[in-house]
Design an enzyme around this catalytic site. Structure first.
Site, PDB file in Angstrom:
ATOM      1  N   SER A 280       0.833  -1.204   0.000  1.00 38.84           N
ATOM      2  CA  SER A 280       0.000   0.000   0.000  1.00 38.84           C
ATOM      3  C   SER A 280       0.869   1.256   0.000  1.00 38.84           C
ATOM      4  O   SER A 280       0.595   2.221  -0.715  1.00 38.84           O
ATOM      5  CB  SER A 280      -0.932   0.009   1.208  1.00 38.84           C
ATOM      6  OG  SER A 280      -1.702   1.192   1.248  1.00 38.84           O
ATOM      7  N   TRP A 283       2.416   1.555  -3.412  1.00 34.05           N
ATOM      8  CA  TRP A 283       1.409   1.986  -4.387  1.00 34.05           C
ATOM      9  C   TRP A 283       1.223   3.496  -4.348  1.00 34.05           C
ATOM     10  O   TRP A 283       1.026   4.133  -5.387  1.00 34.05           O
ATOM     11  CB  TRP A 283       0.081   1.304  -4.077  1.00 34.05           C
ATOM     12  CG  TRP A 283      -1.033   1.665  -5.015  1.00 34.05           C
ATOM     13  CD1 TRP A 283      -1.365   1.044  -6.182  1.00 34.05           C
ATOM     14  CD2 TRP A 283      -1.960   2.750  -4.875  1.00 34.05           C
ATOM     15  NE1 TRP A 283      -2.442   1.657  -6.787  1.00 34.05           N
ATOM     16  CE2 TRP A 283      -2.826   2.718  -6.006  1.00 34.05           C
ATOM     17  CE3 TRP A 283      -2.155   3.745  -3.920  1.00 34.05           C
ATOM     18  CZ2 TRP A 283      -3.857   3.637  -6.186  1.00 34.05           C
ATOM     19  CZ3 TRP A 283      -3.172   4.660  -4.103  1.00 34.05           C
ATOM     20  CH2 TRP A 283      -4.010   4.607  -5.224  1.00 34.05           C
ATOM     21  N   HIS A 284       1.321   4.094  -3.158  1.00 35.54           N
ATOM     22  CA  HIS A 284       1.061   5.519  -3.022  1.00 35.54           C
ATOM     23  C   HIS A 284       2.174   6.393  -3.584  1.00 35.54           C
ATOM     24  O   HIS A 284       1.932   7.575  -3.857  1.00 35.54           O
ATOM     25  CB  HIS A 284       0.819   5.881  -1.552  1.00 35.54           C
ATOM     26  CG  HIS A 284      -0.583   5.636  -1.101  1.00 35.54           C
ATOM     27  ND1 HIS A 284      -1.024   4.419  -0.653  1.00 35.54           N
ATOM     28  CD2 HIS A 284      -1.656   6.458  -1.061  1.00 35.54           C
ATOM     29  CE1 HIS A 284      -2.308   4.502  -0.343  1.00 35.54           C
ATOM     30  NE2 HIS A 284      -2.720   5.721  -0.584  1.00 35.54           N
ATOM     31  N   GLY A 285       3.361   5.871  -3.759  1.00 33.68           N
ATOM     32  CA  GLY A 285       4.388   6.727  -4.327  1.00 33.68           C
ATOM     33  C   GLY A 285       5.761   6.087  -4.325  1.00 33.68           C
ATOM     34  O   GLY A 285       6.064   5.226  -3.487  1.00 33.68           O
ATOM     35  N   PHE A 449      -0.644   9.686  -7.813  1.00 40.89           N
ATOM     36  CA  PHE A 449      -0.490   8.250  -7.560  1.00 40.89           C
ATOM     37  C   PHE A 449      -1.024   7.413  -8.707  1.00 40.89           C
ATOM     38  O   PHE A 449      -0.914   6.200  -8.660  1.00 40.89           O
ATOM     39  CB  PHE A 449      -1.214   7.867  -6.257  1.00 40.89           C
ATOM     40  CG  PHE A 449      -0.783   8.705  -5.083  1.00 40.89           C
ATOM     41  CD1 PHE A 449       0.549   8.994  -4.892  1.00 40.89           C
ATOM     42  CD2 PHE A 449      -1.707   9.198  -4.191  1.00 40.89           C
ATOM     43  CE1 PHE A 449       0.960   9.777  -3.821  1.00 40.89           C
ATOM     44  CE2 PHE A 449      -1.307   9.972  -3.111  1.00 40.89           C
ATOM     45  CZ  PHE A 449       0.026  10.260  -2.921  1.00 40.89           C
TER      46      PHE A 449
END
Length: 449
Positions: A280, A283-285, A449
């Site tokens: 997670s 995935w965000h950056g 994102f």
């Protein structure tokens, strides 16, 4: 395409490959071929995502690791443009192919309907992340109460514009002043900036979700709910059941459950939870700050899982009603504090600035005259912003009270509703004009994102 026409080929390739894989899986009875097609589709989709989003980060991290061992490598960043929405539509194509492989859905025969599912414009660039089993049938359905859906959709869009333009963008001015000048701030400012950022990111992202859901509703399409009062959560687990719900359920269904979910021993359970939150964060950056943010939530989630039996024993031993208002307030407050502390990592521009922010928050609290002068100079709240924000918050409260986000209350006078709509629309327009005249940036946070 209006931004950069070349990037349209990425979503076309992802769409074509996943569509073809879905048809191929449907048309063969051989498990090995089904699995091969699924793996090929996943590899192509994730390969595109990883290259455009993480290539520089991977190479830079590798070179830094080599140099830490005595190497002398240099790094020149590749000029890669991150396509808007790539993380969102990639996950939609992944879930589509996996669900066909598992036999949960049938492959879509019509390539144009499937392309519409992948690129449906209201939620293309920042979600909610939809499942084909929910969205595709709606795209084909020509029935529906058009007037009622238009009414509901426009009201929810208004709520989203208030959150985004009248609250998030206005609060962002102070947040940026603090976190972009972290070396010149102090503990009190970091605290204020953290609280304001918790408001900004909620209103920014849930505001976009409201706009997307409302816009789709105007076309008789019901998108998935993405937020459910996350700062009312009583635990980290409960927070992720309320925050970015479509992403949380995606990781649950396609990562957590396949690894065994909670039907494993405690050690494996902790590993499963940590892997999900690590992914997670990634995935965000493409930055270590996001990875640490994910790990923080993973560790807190594991601690919460481990102490839950002890908490239940304590409630029973001391005859405490765990559902009492007092206990809920305590748990909500603790959860909000923990979540807000992790937002510092999420918002920081680098690991060094993140470390500085945490150091100032927990050490630099010498409250003297110079301290408050710094506080005043950085915040420097204009009168317009001091007026817009509380009016916007009150407007949202009124909307919530009379329940016009989804259903009008017959007890609410017609004239009162229309006056409220008019005031809130003028408020949004006023904030928008003010921001443009003051050159205030207003990009959605989750577009990156």
């Amino acid at each position: 395409m209006w931004w950069n026409w070349k990037l349209i080929f990425l979503i076309l390739i992802t769409t074509l490959v996943s569509y073809t894989a879905g048809i191929g899986i449907r048309n063969t009875d051989k498990i090995a071929i089904k699995r091969l097609l699924m793996i090929l589709s996943i590899t192509v989709s994730l390969g595109i995502l990883i290259f455009f989003k993480y290539a520089n980060f991977i190479v830079e991290s590798f070179i830094l690791g080599i140099n830490s061992l005595g190497g002398g490598l240099t790094f020149d960043a590749i000029n890669i443009i991150l396509p808007v929405g790539i993380s969102f539509y990639t996950f939609q194509t992944l879930s589509y192919v996996i669900d066909i492989y598992k036999g949960k859905i049938e492959a879509e025969e019509n390539p144009f309907y499937y392309a519409l599912y992948v690129s449906f414009f209201p939620q293309l660039v920042a979600g909610p992340i939809e499942r084909s089993g929910d969205l595709l049938p709606q795209l084909k359905n020509k029935e529906g109460n058009h007037y009622q859906n238009l009414s509901i959709g426009l009201k929810q869009m208004l709520v989203g514009f208030i959150k985004k333009i009248a609250i998030a963008d206005m609060v962002a001015v102070y947040v940026n002043n603090i976190f972009n000048n972290i070396d010149n701030t102090n503990g009190l400012l970091v605290l204020v900036g953290t609280i304001l950022f918790s408001i900004q990111i909620l209103c920014d992202f849930s505001g976009y979700s409201d706009i997307a859901i409302g816009c789709a509703r105007c076309f008789n399409i019901k998108l998935s709910k993405n937020f459910d009062k996350p700062y009312s959560a009583i635990s980290i687990k409960d927070f992720w059941n309320r925050w970015h719900i479509t992403l949380s359920t995606w990781f649950r269904d396609y990562v957590y459950f396949p690894m065994g979910g909670s039907r494993v021993n405690k050690v494996r359970l902790c590993i499963n939870i940590l892997v999900v939150f690590l992914l997670s964060g990634i995935w965000h950056g493409a930055a270590w700050t996001f990875i640490l943010w994910g790990l923080m939530h993973g560790i807190m989630r594991i601690i919460g899982q481990l102490i839950e039996p002890l908490r239940e024993k304590a409630y029973n031993k001391w005859n405490i009603n765990k559902d009492s208002i007092f206990i809920k307030i305590i748990r909500i407050s603790i959860t909000y504090i923990l979540v807000s502390l992790t937002w510092i990592a999420f918002r920081s521009n680098s690991l060094a600035e993140m470390a500085t922010a945490y150091r100032l928050l927990f050490s630099s609290w010498n409250l003297n005259g110079e301290y408050f002068n710094t506080f005043k100079n950085i915040l420097n709240m204009p009168l317009e912003m001091a007026i817009y924000i509380p009016i916007a918050i009150l407007g949202l409260k009124f909307i919530d009270l009379i329940r016009i986000e989804f259903k009008e209350s017959k007890m609410t006078p017609y004239v009162l509703r229309k006056v409220l709509y008019t005031v809130l629309i003028l408020l949004v327009m006023g904030c928008f004009i003010y921001q443009k005249s003051s050159n205030i940036e207003s990009a959605f946070i989750y577009f990156q994102f």
